[in-house]
Design an enzyme around this catalytic site. Sequence first.
Site, mmCIF file in Angstrom:
data_model
loop_
_atom_site.group_PDB
_atom_site.id
_atom_site.type_symbol
_atom_site.label_atom_id
_atom_site.label_comp_id
_atom_site.label_asym_id
_atom_site.label_seq_id
_atom_site.Cartn_x
_atom_site.Cartn_y
_atom_site.Cartn_z
ATOM 1 N N THR A 41 1.007 -2.576 7.381
ATOM 2 C CA THR A 41 1.176 -1.129 7.548
ATOM 3 C C THR A 41 1.748 -0.785 8.911
ATOM 4 O OG1 THR A 41 -0.702 -0.780 6.092
ATOM 5 C CG2 THR A 41 -0.053 1.076 7.480
ATOM 6 N N CYS A 42 1.179 -1.349 9.959
ATOM 7 C CA CYS A 42 1.570 -0.949 11.313
ATOM 8 C C CYS A 42 3.060 -1.163 11.550
ATOM 9 C CB CYS A 42 0.745 -1.722 12.336
ATOM 10 S SG CYS A 42 1.192 -1.324 14.024
ATOM 11 N N CYS A 47 2.300 2.610 12.597
ATOM 12 C CA CYS A 47 2.482 2.839 14.044
ATOM 13 C C CYS A 47 3.912 2.692 14.543
ATOM 14 C CB CYS A 47 1.635 1.867 14.866
ATOM 15 S SG CYS A 47 0.291 1.044 14.020
ATOM 16 N N LYS A 50 6.633 5.026 12.973
ATOM 17 C CA LYS A 50 6.199 6.384 13.353
ATOM 18 C C LYS A 50 6.533 6.679 14.809
ATOM 19 C CE LYS A 50 2.230 6.933 15.103
ATOM 20 N NZ LYS A 50 0.774 6.748 15.200
ATOM 21 N N TYR A 98 7.422 -11.697 12.747
ATOM 22 C CA TYR A 98 6.072 -12.013 12.247
ATOM 23 C C TYR A 98 6.121 -13.236 11.332
ATOM 24 C CZ TYR A 98 3.265 -8.122 13.974
ATOM 25 O OH TYR A 98 2.564 -7.279 14.780
ATOM 26 N N GLY A 177 -5.562 17.003 7.302
ATOM 27 C CA GLY A 177 -6.002 17.477 8.618
ATOM 28 C C GLY A 177 -6.257 16.364 9.620
ATOM 29 N N TYR A 179 -4.991 12.682 11.867
ATOM 30 C CA TYR A 179 -3.943 12.451 12.859
ATOM 31 C C TYR A 179 -2.592 12.167 12.228
ATOM 32 C CZ TYR A 179 -3.917 7.276 12.563
ATOM 33 O OH TYR A 179 -3.764 5.982 12.152
ATOM 34 N N GLU A 183 0.707 14.174 13.261
ATOM 35 C CA GLU A 183 1.849 13.439 13.822
ATOM 36 C C GLU A 183 3.121 13.698 13.019
ATOM 37 O OE1 GLU A 183 -0.266 9.650 16.030
ATOM 38 O OE2 GLU A 183 0.367 9.378 13.973
ATOM 39 N N ARG A 206 -10.813 16.153 12.667
ATOM 40 C CA ARG A 206 -12.260 15.918 12.615
ATOM 41 C C ARG A 206 -12.575 14.588 13.297
ATOM 42 N NH1 ARG A 206 -15.756 14.055 8.342
ATOM 43 N NH2 ARG A 206 -13.932 13.697 7.058
ATOM 44 N N THR A 312 -4.726 -0.597 14.563
ATOM 45 C CA THR A 312 -4.098 -1.913 14.642
ATOM 46 C C THR A 312 -4.760 -2.864 15.646
ATOM 47 O OG1 THR A 312 -1.985 -1.207 13.809
ATOM 48 C CG2 THR A 312 -1.936 -3.045 15.351
ATOM 49 N N HIS A 437 -0.175 10.780 43.763
ATOM 50 C CA HIS A 437 0.463 12.091 43.790
ATOM 51 C C HIS A 437 1.972 11.976 43.848
ATOM 52 C CE1 HIS A 437 0.634 16.359 44.643
ATOM 53 N NE2 HIS A 437 1.478 16.105 45.631
ATOM 54 N N GLU A 442 -3.448 12.405 38.197
ATOM 55 C CA GLU A 442 -4.317 12.531 39.375
ATOM 56 C C GLU A 442 -5.414 13.580 39.141
ATOM 57 O OE1 GLU A 442 -2.580 14.306 43.008
ATOM 58 O OE2 GLU A 442 -0.886 14.902 41.764
HETATM 59 C C1 FAD Z 1 1.354 6.540 9.187
HETATM 60 C C2 FAD Z 1 0.394 5.649 9.940
HETATM 61 C C3 FAD Z 1 0.423 5.638 11.309
HETATM 62 C C4 FAD Z 1 -0.448 4.821 12.016
HETATM 63 N N1 FAD Z 1 -0.403 4.845 13.376
HETATM 64 C C5 FAD Z 1 -1.226 4.055 14.092
HETATM 65 C C6 FAD Z 1 -1.165 4.033 15.509
HETATM 66 O O1 FAD Z 1 -0.394 4.765 16.116
HETATM 67 N N2 FAD Z 1 -1.996 3.199 16.172
HETATM 68 C C7 FAD Z 1 -2.876 2.368 15.519
HETATM 69 O O2 FAD Z 1 -3.587 1.618 16.169
HETATM 70 N N3 FAD Z 1 -2.965 2.383 14.165
HETATM 71 C C8 FAD Z 1 -2.158 3.202 13.448
HETATM 72 N N4 FAD Z 1 -2.219 3.181 12.080
HETATM 73 C C9 FAD Z 1 -3.234 2.339 11.422
HETATM 74 C C10 FAD Z 1 -2.770 0.881 11.354
HETATM 75 O O3 FAD Z 1 -1.526 0.798 10.717
HETATM 76 C C11 FAD Z 1 -3.814 0.041 10.612
HETATM 77 O O4 FAD Z 1 -5.070 0.231 11.213
HETATM 78 C C12 FAD Z 1 -3.479 -1.441 10.635
HETATM 79 O O5 FAD Z 1 -2.215 -1.682 10.089
HETATM 80 C C13 FAD Z 1 -4.560 -2.227 9.885
HETATM 81 O O6 FAD Z 1 -4.221 -3.575 9.841
HETATM 82 P P1 FAD Z 1 -4.770 -4.492 8.666
HETATM 83 O O7 FAD Z 1 -4.342 -5.874 9.008
HETATM 84 O O8 FAD Z 1 -6.189 -4.224 8.431
HETATM 85 O O9 FAD Z 1 -4.023 -3.985 7.358
HETATM 86 P P2 FAD Z 1 -2.482 -3.726 7.048
HETATM 87 O O10 FAD Z 1 -1.648 -3.708 8.261
HETATM 88 O O11 FAD Z 1 -2.458 -2.535 6.165
HETATM 89 O O12 FAD Z 1 -2.049 -5.009 6.233
HETATM 90 C C14 FAD Z 1 -2.526 -5.285 4.958
HETATM 91 C C15 FAD Z 1 -1.447 -6.008 4.180
HETATM 92 O O13 FAD Z 1 -2.011 -6.547 2.999
HETATM 93 C C16 FAD Z 1 -1.059 -6.445 1.954
HETATM 94 N N5 FAD Z 1 -1.796 -6.546 0.696
HETATM 95 C C17 FAD Z 1 -2.683 -5.670 0.168
HETATM 96 N N6 FAD Z 1 -3.218 -6.181 -0.964
HETATM 97 C C18 FAD Z 1 -2.644 -7.390 -1.148
HETATM 98 C C19 FAD Z 1 -2.803 -8.407 -2.136
HETATM 99 N N7 FAD Z 1 -3.671 -8.278 -3.140
HETATM 100 N N8 FAD Z 1 -2.042 -9.533 -2.046
HETATM 101 C C20 FAD Z 1 -1.171 -9.677 -1.004
HETATM 102 N N9 FAD Z 1 -0.997 -8.771 -0.054
HETATM 103 C C21 FAD Z 1 -1.730 -7.630 -0.110
HETATM 104 C C22 FAD Z 1 -0.402 -5.112 2.195
HETATM 105 O O14 FAD Z 1 0.868 -5.016 1.571
HETATM 106 C C23 FAD Z 1 -0.308 -5.102 3.723
HETATM 107 O O15 FAD Z 1 0.906 -5.628 4.168
HETATM 108 C C24 FAD Z 1 -1.362 3.985 11.328
HETATM 109 C C25 FAD Z 1 -1.388 3.986 9.931
HETATM 110 C C26 FAD Z 1 -0.525 4.817 9.241
HETATM 111 C C27 FAD Z 1 -0.559 4.807 7.746
#
Ligand code: FAD
Length: 458
Positions: A41-42, A47, A50, A98, A177, A179, A183, A206, A312, A437, A442
């Site tokens: 996701t990140c 992240c 975004k 990655y 409602g 973040y 954003e 919240r 993340t 400053h 500050e």
């Molecule tokens: C729009 C948005 C903005 C964000 N902004 C921020 C930020 O600014 N700062 C921050 O710290 N966090 C942010 N986050 C949150 C952050 O993205 C997540 O907390 C983080 O990615 C979680 O990591 P994870 O490894 O738990 O899961 P993920 O990164 O979600 O990875 C899980 C992976 O598992 C895969 N998957 C799922 N099920 C299966 C399966 N059965 N078989 C194979 N693969 C599978 C998915 O496709 C995915 O790639 C944001 C999230 C969103 C949605």
Amino acid sequence: MNYDYDLFVIGAGSGGVRAARIASQAGARVAIAEEYRIGGTCVIRGCVPKKFLVYGAEFAQAFADAAGYGWTVANATFDWARLRDNVQKEVTRLSGIYNSNLIKAGVTPFEERAELVGANRVKLLKSGSELSAERILIATGGAPQMPEDLPGVELGISSNEAFLLEKFPRRILIVGGGYVALEFANIFHGLGSETRIVHRGDRMLRGFDDDLRAHMHIEAERSGIKLTMKATLTRLEKAGGALRATLSTGEHVATDQVLFAIGRHPSTRGLGLEGAGVKLDASGAVIVDEYSRSCVESVYAIGDVTNRMNLTPVAIRDGHAFADTVYNNRPTPVDHRSVASAVFGRPPIGTVGLGEGDARLSHGDVHIYRTNFRPMRNMISGNQERTLMKIVVDAKTDQLLGVHVAGEDAPEIVQMAAVAVKAGLTKKQWDSTVALHPTAAEELVLMRERVAAPASAP
Ligand SMILES: Cc1cc2nc3c(=O)[nH]c(=O)nc-3n(C[C@H](O)[C@H](O)[C@H](O)COP(=O)(O)OP(=O)(O)OC[C@H]3O[C@@H](n4cnc5c(N)ncnc54)[C@H](O)[C@@H]3O)c2cc1C
């Protein structure tokens, strides 16, 4: 017993990739499965893309501010397709890094969905093959919730699709409602959309400090984002070439795009966890102990799928702690206290530790230090955006409990303030720091007057 792998990780996101690499480098035979794109996701739809859109949106204010500094920025126009494609190019580059880091570390990647078929077995859905592993790590993250019962829900999008829009919407209605809603509202508004947020609660964000929440409402409205609180969508339908959203207030809103940002659910559906005996909570999150172990000895879970703290760096820490505990002989419990977080809105928020309300509940007497000012940068530009800074201190011990900033560079500032909060420094130690400053930051070390008496004071 002979297993195909020592560790099978499901999900190559922030947490899964870190855990797989560290475990493999420690000598374990590791495989990882990813059903969408490596990076999670990140990197792919959170992240990273975004933040690029946030940077893109900030130019609008910079152009407006430039005039006061003597610049004439003539005929600035915005091209969504160029920004979108450039962001996607960078996302693809990062996903590749990655992937190659996994391979360099000796991890075997499978680019397909995996599901559990037992406490030590996974099934790969595309190839149909089954593999065994001594341990399985669930790192499947979360997915956006959609209001499935809403008539016309299929006409709206989630944050996943927002990054890939064919056409930039002239008007957008954002439902939610949290973040993510705020954003995206600032992104679309900054890039030129007429933006409205509809939220069922009476205030956004919240869980954040109440002063921050109030500040963000004032700033969002001042910037031109329309906020409609205590309302929901009851219907969404096509109307000409656009959409018509009906609100619970009876109002009809004409818009070009509806984005649902109403929360996320842990990705455990259809994963076979219950069949393997793994317990989930009411939200569908895997229940784990402080070492990220589920109730089944061979199954662990980290990151968003455990719904502990959905960020993340937390998922990465969870993954690293798991691998250190199990494969490096270094038992490492996860520590989610005093983790800083940001909201990349306008202004951005940086926050760490307890908000005033939570601090009063857990610590009783607290001292509050607060300042609200127009930063120097805005004085010449005419920009009316204000900065809020707030420090929450334990009245008994003088220890810093929380630092909250809404203002330019707040996330950058609060990352450093988090060191002091995490270290448990006192306000006296904090105040002994000489100001740097002229900066906005500050002000944080110059707040000497308490603004509110402790709750229990006569
Ligand atoms: C729009 C948005 C903005 C964000 N902004 C921020 C930020 O600014 N700062 C921050 O710290 N966090 C942010 N986050 C949150 C952050 O993205 C997540 O907390 C983080 O990615 C979680 O990591 P994870 O490894 O738990 O899961 P993920 O990164 O979600 O990875 C899980 C992976 O598992 C895969 N998957 C799922 N099920 C299966 C399966 N059965 N078989 C194979 N693969 C599978 C998915 O496709 C995915 O790639 C944001 C999230 C969103 C949605």
